[in-house]
Design a protein around this motif. Structure first.
Motif, PDB file in Angstrom:
ATOM      1  N   ARG A  19      28.631  88.418 -14.274  1.00 24.66           N
ATOM      2  CA  ARG A  19      29.147  87.321 -14.813  1.00 24.66           C
ATOM      3  C   ARG A  19      28.849  87.221 -16.115  1.00 24.66           C
ATOM      4  NH1 ARG A  19      29.021  82.566 -14.070  1.00 24.66           N
ATOM      5  NH2 ARG A  19      30.687  81.418 -13.331  1.00 24.66           N
ATOM      6  N   PHE A  20      27.166  87.033 -16.379  1.00 21.45           N
ATOM      7  CA  PHE A  20      26.504  86.016 -17.541  1.00 21.45           C
ATOM      8  C   PHE A  20      26.928  86.301 -18.935  1.00 21.45           C
ATOM      9  CE2 PHE A  20      24.810  84.989 -13.634  1.00 21.45           C
ATOM     10  CZ  PHE A  20      25.142  83.034 -14.257  1.00 21.45           C
ATOM     11  N   GLU A  21      27.611  88.580 -18.633  1.00 23.65           N
ATOM     12  CA  GLU A  21      27.030  89.139 -20.122  1.00 23.65           C
ATOM     13  C   GLU A  21      28.259  88.716 -21.048  1.00 23.65           C
ATOM     14  OE1 GLU A  21      28.277  93.123 -18.568  1.00 23.65           O
ATOM     15  OE2 GLU A  21      26.528  93.364 -16.927  1.00 23.65           O
ATOM     16  N   MET A  22      29.638  87.902 -20.750  1.00 24.12           N
ATOM     17  CA  MET A  22      30.163  87.213 -21.661  1.00 24.12           C
ATOM     18  C   MET A  22      30.238  85.709 -21.575  1.00 24.12           C
ATOM     19  SD  MET A  22      33.736  89.605 -21.013  1.00 24.12           S
ATOM     20  CE  MET A  22      34.521  89.249 -22.605  1.00 24.12           C
ATOM     21  N   ASP A  35      34.561  86.384 -11.151  1.00 25.59           N
ATOM     22  CA  ASP A  35      34.146  86.573 -13.021  1.00 25.59           C
ATOM     23  C   ASP A  35      33.711  87.924 -12.930  1.00 25.59           C
ATOM     24  OD1 ASP A  35      34.676  83.454 -13.172  1.00 25.59           O
ATOM     25  OD2 ASP A  35      32.392  83.506 -11.579  1.00 25.59           O
ATOM     26  N   VAL A  36      33.422  88.398 -12.464  1.00 26.28           N
ATOM     27  CA  VAL A  36      32.871  89.854 -12.642  1.00 26.28           C
ATOM     28  C   VAL A  36      34.274  91.036 -13.110  1.00 26.28           C
ATOM     29  CG1 VAL A  36      31.408  92.178 -11.976  1.00 26.28           C
ATOM     30  CG2 VAL A  36      30.401  89.936 -10.978  1.00 26.28           C
ATOM     31  N   GLU A  37      34.905  90.694 -12.300  1.00 23.55           N
ATOM     32  CA  GLU A  37      36.629  91.341 -12.945  1.00 23.55           C
ATOM     33  C   GLU A  37      37.340  90.856 -13.622  1.00 23.55           C
ATOM     34  OE1 GLU A  37      41.031  91.768 -10.939  1.00 23.55           O
ATOM     35  OE2 GLU A  37      39.860  90.293  -9.471  1.00 23.55           O
ATOM     36  N   TYR A  38      36.618  89.360 -14.911  1.00 28.78           N
ATOM     37  CA  TYR A  38      37.040  89.571 -15.799  1.00 28.78           C
ATOM     38  C   TYR A  38      36.326  90.175 -16.560  1.00 28.78           C
ATOM     39  CZ  TYR A  38      37.434  87.150 -20.082  1.00 28.78           C
ATOM     40  OH  TYR A  38      37.539  86.952 -21.350  1.00 28.78           O
ATOM     41  N   VAL A  39      34.757  90.026 -16.583  1.00 24.24           N
ATOM     42  CA  VAL A  39      33.969  90.790 -17.722  1.00 24.24           C
ATOM     43  C   VAL A  39      34.389  92.506 -17.543  1.00 24.24           C
ATOM     44  CG1 VAL A  39      31.956  91.687 -17.900  1.00 24.24           C
ATOM     45  CG2 VAL A  39      32.691  88.977 -17.465  1.00 24.24           C
ATOM     46  N   GLU A  40      35.192  92.653 -16.778  1.00 22.71           N
ATOM     47  CA  GLU A  40      34.834  93.928 -16.647  1.00 22.71           C
ATOM     48  C   GLU A  40      36.286  94.540 -17.395  1.00 22.71           C
ATOM     49  OE1 GLU A  40      32.198  95.462 -12.861  1.00 22.71           O
ATOM     50  OE2 GLU A  40      34.196  94.865 -12.331  1.00 22.71           O
TER      51      GLU A  40
END
Length: 210
Positions: free
Chosen positions: A138-141, A166-171
């Motif tokens: 989730r911190f990748e963006m 959040d992870v779904e959003y990043v991916e």
């Protein structure tokens, strides 16, 4: 394609935040004066948050609580709108999310984006090093003023349950997803929803909404 989407995202961030500041500048001035005239302390509230790849930055908000509120009462947490640390003008700002507007400056300087996962404080609910590899995605963006979590579950679930969203959003990120989230955010501004966390042990990434 992702590189192009990220370029377009930053372009929209810069243009959107700068144009937004210009358009709403009269509102910003009125809010600033209202805060200054009705309570002692600075107009703005700064707080350390975890940003992209664990980098710590200072998020900017309009102050809605008394000075040093974090050292009083429930500390970081604000469980109800009747918390006596909240100023009179602060109740209105929090209910309408107008206290978040100064974060447009965070977007301009590149600490944040208009859309992305909300940034937690460095020491709660976890330190950056304590997140699992999956959770750290989730911190990748860059963190956002709004995000997929804010237009779906918001504060209705625990912090741990928000992380997969959040992870779904990043991916799944693409510029069209950002645009959809921005429009949904605008729609939600006209719907009064609770900004306060429910009784969860792992609470919001913006637990105090200062």
């Amino acid at each position: 394609m992702r590189t192009l989407n990220l370029f377009l995202k930053r372009t929209i961030d810069i243009l959107g935040s700068l144009i937004g500041v210009i358009i709403i500048s009269p509102i910003l001035i009125i809010i600033a004066l209202s805060i200054k005239l009705t309570s002692k302390g600075p107009v703005f509230f700064k707080q350390k948050r975890i940003g992209k790849n664990g980098t710590v930055f200072k998020i900017l908000k309009f102050r809605t609580m008394v000075v040093n509120a974090e050292q009083i009462g429930s500390g970081l947490f604000v469980k109800t709108e009747n918390d006596n640390r909240i100023t009179k003008i602060g109740k209105l700002l929090r209910a309408t999310s107008l206290d978040e507007l100064p974060q447009l400056w965070n977007v301009v300087i590149g600490d944040m984006s208009l859309v992305g996962p909300r940034p937690p404080v460095p020491h709660h609910p976890y330190k950056y090093a304590d997140y699992s590899d999956f959770q750290r995605k989730r911190f990748e963006m860059k963190p956002g003023m709004t995000g997929l979590t804010q237009v779906t579950v918001r504060n209705s679930v625990s912090w741990d349950e928000r992380i997969p969203v959040d992870v779904e959003y990043v991916e799944k990120f693409n510029i069209w997803l950002d645009i959809k989230i921005l429009f949904k955010t605008i729609q939600k501004l006209f719907k009064r929803e609770s900004i306060y966390t429910h009784n969860n042990s792992k609470v919001s990434g913006k637990p105090s909404k200062y």
